[in-house]
Design a protein around this motif. Structure first.
Motif, PDB file in Angstrom:
ATOM      1  N   GLY A  99     -25.407 -24.658 -30.947  1.00 55.24           N
ATOM      2  CA  GLY A  99     -26.215 -25.188 -29.914  1.00 55.24           C
ATOM      3  C   GLY A  99     -26.467 -23.723 -28.893  1.00 55.24           C
ATOM      4  O   GLY A  99     -26.822 -24.280 -27.997  1.00 55.24           O
ATOM      5  N   PHE A 100     -26.030 -22.234 -29.476  1.00 56.02           N
ATOM      6  CA  PHE A 100     -27.215 -21.720 -28.158  1.00 56.02           C
ATOM      7  C   PHE A 100     -28.091 -21.719 -28.259  1.00 56.02           C
ATOM      8  O   PHE A 100     -28.775 -21.326 -29.599  1.00 56.02           O
ATOM      9  CB  PHE A 100     -26.141 -19.852 -29.133  1.00 56.02           C
ATOM     10  CG  PHE A 100     -24.776 -20.442 -29.959  1.00 56.02           C
ATOM     11  CD1 PHE A 100     -23.928 -20.015 -28.110  1.00 56.02           C
ATOM     12  CD2 PHE A 100     -23.923 -20.502 -30.064  1.00 56.02           C
ATOM     13  CE1 PHE A 100     -22.285 -19.804 -27.841  1.00 56.02           C
ATOM     14  CE2 PHE A 100     -22.393 -20.652 -30.127  1.00 56.02           C
ATOM     15  CZ  PHE A 100     -21.777 -19.883 -29.112  1.00 56.02           C
ATOM     16  N   GLY A 101     -28.442 -20.605 -27.556  1.00 55.89           N
ATOM     17  CA  GLY A 101     -29.765 -20.608 -26.546  1.00 55.89           C
ATOM     18  C   GLY A 101     -30.565 -18.850 -27.419  1.00 55.89           C
ATOM     19  O   GLY A 101     -31.536 -19.266 -28.344  1.00 55.89           O
ATOM     20  N   THR A 102     -29.722 -18.697 -27.645  1.00 58.60           N
ATOM     21  CA  THR A 102     -30.213 -16.941 -28.029  1.00 58.60           C
ATOM     22  C   THR A 102     -28.889 -16.523 -29.083  1.00 58.60           C
ATOM     23  O   THR A 102     -27.844 -16.529 -28.744  1.00 58.60           O
ATOM     24  CB  THR A 102     -30.964 -15.738 -26.820  1.00 58.60           C
ATOM     25  OG1 THR A 102     -29.231 -15.216 -26.548  1.00 58.60           O
ATOM     26  CG2 THR A 102     -31.485 -16.753 -26.515  1.00 58.60           C
ATOM     27  N   SER A 103     -29.308 -15.610 -29.673  1.00 58.52           N
ATOM     28  CA  SER A 103     -27.801 -14.248 -29.958  1.00 58.52           C
ATOM     29  C   SER A 103     -27.145 -13.506 -29.252  1.00 58.52           C
ATOM     30  O   SER A 103     -26.213 -13.312 -29.165  1.00 58.52           O
ATOM     31  CB  SER A 103     -28.226 -13.517 -31.223  1.00 58.52           C
ATOM     32  OG  SER A 103     -29.452 -13.152 -30.993  1.00 58.52           O
ATOM     33  N   SER A 104     -27.904 -13.523 -28.153  1.00 61.62           N
ATOM     34  CA  SER A 104     -27.285 -13.083 -26.999  1.00 61.62           C
ATOM     35  C   SER A 104     -26.060 -13.747 -26.499  1.00 61.62           C
ATOM     36  O   SER A 104     -24.695 -13.602 -26.324  1.00 61.62           O
ATOM     37  CB  SER A 104     -27.891 -12.350 -25.865  1.00 61.62           C
ATOM     38  OG  SER A 104     -29.092 -11.275 -26.962  1.00 61.62           O
ATOM     39  N   GLU A 105     -26.061 -14.983 -26.660  1.00 60.33           N
ATOM     40  CA  GLU A 105     -24.978 -16.046 -25.534  1.00 60.33           C
ATOM     41  C   GLU A 105     -24.229 -16.144 -26.847  1.00 60.33           C
ATOM     42  O   GLU A 105     -22.978 -16.000 -26.365  1.00 60.33           O
ATOM     43  CB  GLU A 105     -25.965 -17.038 -25.804  1.00 60.33           C
ATOM     44  CG  GLU A 105     -27.089 -17.344 -24.672  1.00 60.33           C
ATOM     45  CD  GLU A 105     -27.829 -18.879 -24.532  1.00 60.33           C
ATOM     46  OE1 GLU A 105     -26.834 -19.380 -25.413  1.00 60.33           O
ATOM     47  OE2 GLU A 105     -28.748 -18.991 -23.623  1.00 60.33           O
ATOM     48  N   TYR A 106     -23.963 -16.450 -27.807  1.00 57.68           N
ATOM     49  CA  TYR A 106     -22.801 -15.748 -29.095  1.00 57.68           C
ATOM     50  C   TYR A 106     -22.295 -14.647 -28.920  1.00 57.68           C
ATOM     51  O   TYR A 106     -21.539 -15.331 -28.995  1.00 57.68           O
ATOM     52  CB  TYR A 106     -23.992 -16.180 -31.020  1.00 57.68           C
ATOM     53  CG  TYR A 106     -22.814 -16.136 -31.262  1.00 57.68           C
ATOM     54  CD1 TYR A 106     -22.544 -17.450 -31.730  1.00 57.68           C
ATOM     55  CD2 TYR A 106     -23.179 -15.165 -32.547  1.00 57.68           C
ATOM     56  CE1 TYR A 106     -21.174 -17.175 -32.355  1.00 57.68           C
ATOM     57  CE2 TYR A 106     -22.247 -15.379 -33.184  1.00 57.68           C
ATOM     58  CZ  TYR A 106     -21.160 -16.094 -33.874  1.00 57.68           C
ATOM     59  OH  TYR A 106     -20.276 -16.066 -35.132  1.00 57.68           O
ATOM     60  N   ILE A 107     -22.864 -13.925 -29.098  1.00 55.53           N
ATOM     61  CA  ILE A 107     -22.452 -12.349 -28.800  1.00 55.53           C
ATOM     62  C   ILE A 107     -21.159 -12.654 -27.457  1.00 55.53           C
ATOM     63  O   ILE A 107     -20.477 -12.557 -28.037  1.00 55.53           O
ATOM     64  CB  ILE A 107     -23.055 -11.673 -29.070  1.00 55.53           C
ATOM     65  CG1 ILE A 107     -24.223 -11.463 -30.152  1.00 55.53           C
ATOM     66  CG2 ILE A 107     -22.603  -9.980 -28.796  1.00 55.53           C
ATOM     67  CD1 ILE A 107     -22.880 -11.329 -31.784  1.00 55.53           C
ATOM     68  N   ARG A 108     -21.799 -13.236 -26.198  1.00 54.16           N
ATOM     69  CA  ARG A 108     -21.851 -13.389 -25.235  1.00 54.16           C
ATOM     70  C   ARG A 108     -20.137 -14.297 -25.320  1.00 54.16           C
ATOM     71  O   ARG A 108     -19.069 -13.848 -24.857  1.00 54.16           O
ATOM     72  CB  ARG A 108     -22.013 -13.621 -23.925  1.00 54.16           C
ATOM     73  CG  ARG A 108     -22.979 -12.455 -23.761  1.00 54.16           C
ATOM     74  CD  ARG A 108     -23.510 -12.762 -22.338  1.00 54.16           C
ATOM     75  NE  ARG A 108     -24.700 -13.622 -22.062  1.00 54.16           N
ATOM     76  CZ  ARG A 108     -25.791 -13.727 -22.837  1.00 54.16           C
ATOM     77  NH1 ARG A 108     -26.194 -12.471 -22.596  1.00 54.16           N
ATOM     78  NH2 ARG A 108     -26.822 -14.545 -22.158  1.00 54.16           N
TER      79      ARG A 108
END
Length: 76
Positions: free
Chosen positions: A21-30
């Motif tokens: 459910g993350f919108g982007t890979s950046s959200e996942y990394i954060r």
């Protein structure tokens, strides 16, 4: 910030983004970084506690007293 990843790690991140459910890979990394910060903070608290001076034992009476004090504060 740019990060270079091998294809296998990029594919893994893409699967996590899609499946969790993350919108982007950046959200996942954060999210990973925040969890790591939390883990490091907890580790430091545990180390601080382990190196602190001993205190009185925590038993059922301690928690009963704590509950009473908190309950009194809630009704005040």
């Amino acid at each position: 910030m740019n990060i270079s990843l091998p294809d296998t790690l990029k594919a893994y991140i893409d699967r996590q983004v899609a499946g969790r459910g993350f919108g982007t890979s950046s959200e996942y990394i954060r999210d990973l970084v925040r969890k790591d910060q939390d883990r490091q903070g907890l580790r430091q608290l545990l180390l601080d506690g382990a190196s602190s001076a001993p205190t009185a034992s925590v038993d059922e009476a301690y928690f009963e007293d704590l509950h009473k004090r908190v309950s009194r504060r809630d009704t005040a």
